[in-house]
Design a protein around this motif. Sequence first.
Motif, PDB file in Angstrom:
ATOM      1  N   ALA A  64       4.058   7.256   2.142  1.00  0.00           N
ATOM      2  CA  ALA A  64       4.464   6.082   2.915  1.00  0.00           C
ATOM      3  C   ALA A  64       4.230   4.844   2.070  1.00  0.00           C
ATOM      4  CB  ALA A  64       3.668   5.987   4.216  1.00  0.00           C
ATOM      5  N   LEU A  65       5.221   3.939   2.032  1.00  0.00           N
ATOM      6  CA  LEU A  65       5.130   2.694   1.290  1.00  0.00           C
ATOM      7  C   LEU A  65       5.201   1.541   2.280  1.00  0.00           C
ATOM      8  CD1 LEU A  65       5.029   1.266  -1.467  1.00  0.00           C
ATOM      9  CD2 LEU A  65       7.532   1.301  -1.478  1.00  0.00           C
ATOM     10  N   LEU A  66       4.126   0.725   2.328  1.00  0.00           N
ATOM     11  CA  LEU A  66       3.991  -0.320   3.336  1.00  0.00           C
ATOM     12  C   LEU A  66       4.013  -1.685   2.666  1.00  0.00           C
ATOM     13  CD1 LEU A  66       1.181   1.452   5.349  1.00  0.00           C
ATOM     14  CD2 LEU A  66       3.623   1.415   5.843  1.00  0.00           C
ATOM     15  N   TYR A  95       8.742   2.497   4.090  1.00  0.00           N
ATOM     16  CA  TYR A  95       9.485   3.720   3.813  1.00  0.00           C
ATOM     17  C   TYR A  95       8.569   4.933   3.857  1.00  0.00           C
ATOM     18  CZ  TYR A  95      13.332   0.921   1.828  1.00  0.00           C
ATOM     19  OH  TYR A  95      14.361   0.037   1.632  1.00  0.00           O
ATOM     20  N   ARG A  96       9.195   6.070   4.115  1.00  0.00           N
ATOM     21  CA  ARG A  96       8.554   7.346   3.798  1.00  0.00           C
ATOM     22  C   ARG A  96       9.504   8.113   2.887  1.00  0.00           C
ATOM     23  NH1 ARG A  96       8.844  11.845   8.725  1.00  0.00           N
ATOM     24  NH2 ARG A  96      11.116  12.144   8.643  1.00  0.00           N
ATOM     25  N   MET A 139       0.839  -1.195   0.000  1.00  0.00           N
ATOM     26  CA  MET A 139       0.000   0.000   0.000  1.00  0.00           C
ATOM     27  C   MET A 139       0.876   1.247   0.000  1.00  0.00           C
ATOM     28  SD  MET A 139      -3.111  -1.197   2.533  1.00  0.00           S
ATOM     29  CE  MET A 139      -4.292   0.010   1.904  1.00  0.00           C
ATOM     30  N   LEU A 140       0.590   2.126  -0.950  1.00  0.00           N
ATOM     31  CA  LEU A 140       1.257   3.413  -1.052  1.00  0.00           C
ATOM     32  C   LEU A 140       0.276   4.483  -0.593  1.00  0.00           C
ATOM     33  CD1 LEU A 140       3.668   5.165  -2.080  1.00  0.00           C
ATOM     34  CD2 LEU A 140       2.504   5.224  -4.293  1.00  0.00           C
ATOM     35  N   GLU A 189      -3.261   0.586  -3.968  1.00  0.00           N
ATOM     36  CA  GLU A 189      -3.129  -0.797  -3.522  1.00  0.00           C
ATOM     37  C   GLU A 189      -2.510  -1.568  -4.690  1.00  0.00           C
ATOM     38  OE1 GLU A 189      -5.838  -4.128  -1.203  1.00  0.00           O
ATOM     39  OE2 GLU A 189      -6.820  -2.759  -2.592  1.00  0.00           O
ATOM     40  N   ASN A 190      -1.239  -1.931  -4.558  1.00  0.00           N
ATOM     41  CA  ASN A 190      -0.483  -2.533  -5.656  1.00  0.00           C
ATOM     42  C   ASN A 190      -0.445  -4.046  -5.515  1.00  0.00           C
ATOM     43  OD1 ASN A 190       1.356  -3.168  -7.699  1.00  0.00           O
ATOM     44  ND2 ASN A 190       3.114  -2.741  -6.380  1.00  0.00           N
TER      45      ASN A 190
END
Length: 431
Positions: A177-179, A272-273, A151-152, A201-202
């Motif tokens: 934010a990349l989760l 990440y952020r 999720m981005l 939502e990737n």
Amino acid sequence: MTELTNLQYLTGFGNQHSSESRSGALPIGRNSPQRAPHGLYAELLSGSAFTAPRADNQRTWLYRCRPSVVVGGYQPLPHAFWKSGAAEGEGAPPDPLRWGPTPLASDGDFIDGLRTYAVNGEAGVGGMGALAYVVTRPMQRRALVNADAEMLIVPQQGRLLVTTELGRLEVAPGSIALLPRGMAFKVDPLDQGPARGYVCENHGAGLRLPELGPIGSNGLANARDFEAPTAWHEQEAGAYEIVKRYGGQLWRATQGHSPFNVVAWHGNLVPYRYDTARFMTINTVSFDHPDPSIFTVLTSPSDTPGWANVDFVIFPPRWMVAEDTFRPPWYHRNVMSEFMGLVLGQYDAKPEGFKPGGASLHNSYVPHGPDAEAFDKASAAELKPHKLDATLAFMFETRWPLKPTRWALDEAPLERNYADCWRDLKDASKA
């Protein structure tokens, strides 16, 4: 409110990182020793197949107070507005679509506040979903695990505290934010009033930095500007509701302890952020408007080179200096499908109609471009150096057409007369 003054970060996208919140908790020379330090449990979280090439292999070793297997049975959790995969989209004509800002009236946490605009592909296999969120309260003793997708998160209004198994990130509008897929997290608002933003939502390959090709070794997003959290574990006792996205559905279970109990970790599958103000924008210094691909921050590649499962593209502040050139984006019909959002300011191709917190969808081969006002202004403008400032738009660009959801067509603030913005374009044959 959670104390944030002690937040620290590690830097570098794709790096092997390590961190511990208790001295000596990280094993040395062993990933899974017979007895982990402090009586902790070793657990591996994989983001790729075990046999993936070394350069593509993603995994993180977690050293936690209790392993993830200690959880109750899952039961279905209804959610009327979070959709996944093309099967949950609606048939729609090949028209351009645009929505006004997502209303702030809803009341709920991050999970409750998710609304899907459009979907393609299949959950857990490939494709993407474009969502909005409105958050008015913290998740408290509730966590989300998306086993279908990474999720981005793109905040548009209000700061967020994103708590993950590896630590915490403070994310503000202008940052993302990349989760990772499969990692527990929760999202809490930090400011008074509702928080609003967007989510990609990737379901495909994990987002990564694009290749630079002829650009060379520098430019666009730099790996060192991506920040990962340092280890932090929740020490407050009590039960947690675990909400899991699995197979395109939501499930819930209750466990008697916090999922944020990782005391130490090492690996390269991390949240990440990224502050988009650190993006090194590249633009023309001669003539013509370059392809928007030069604004790509992250890409999820597909099995066809150059035809991405999804690209995350931004349009930040930048100088416009092209000579003898129509400077806004040209009119075009693209093989890719484009979902756009506006974080702040104005978008140069739609100076008035496109509002912060709103969205647009131009599917594959749907014609689009500057509205009549932008065309007339840019065609007559004095072409001196001009800086587009106080603006930030973004695009989720994907290889497959996006199917809007029933919420997007019937309940979201869809602008039924969007196409009228091109109505006043003059017929050149009558000039």
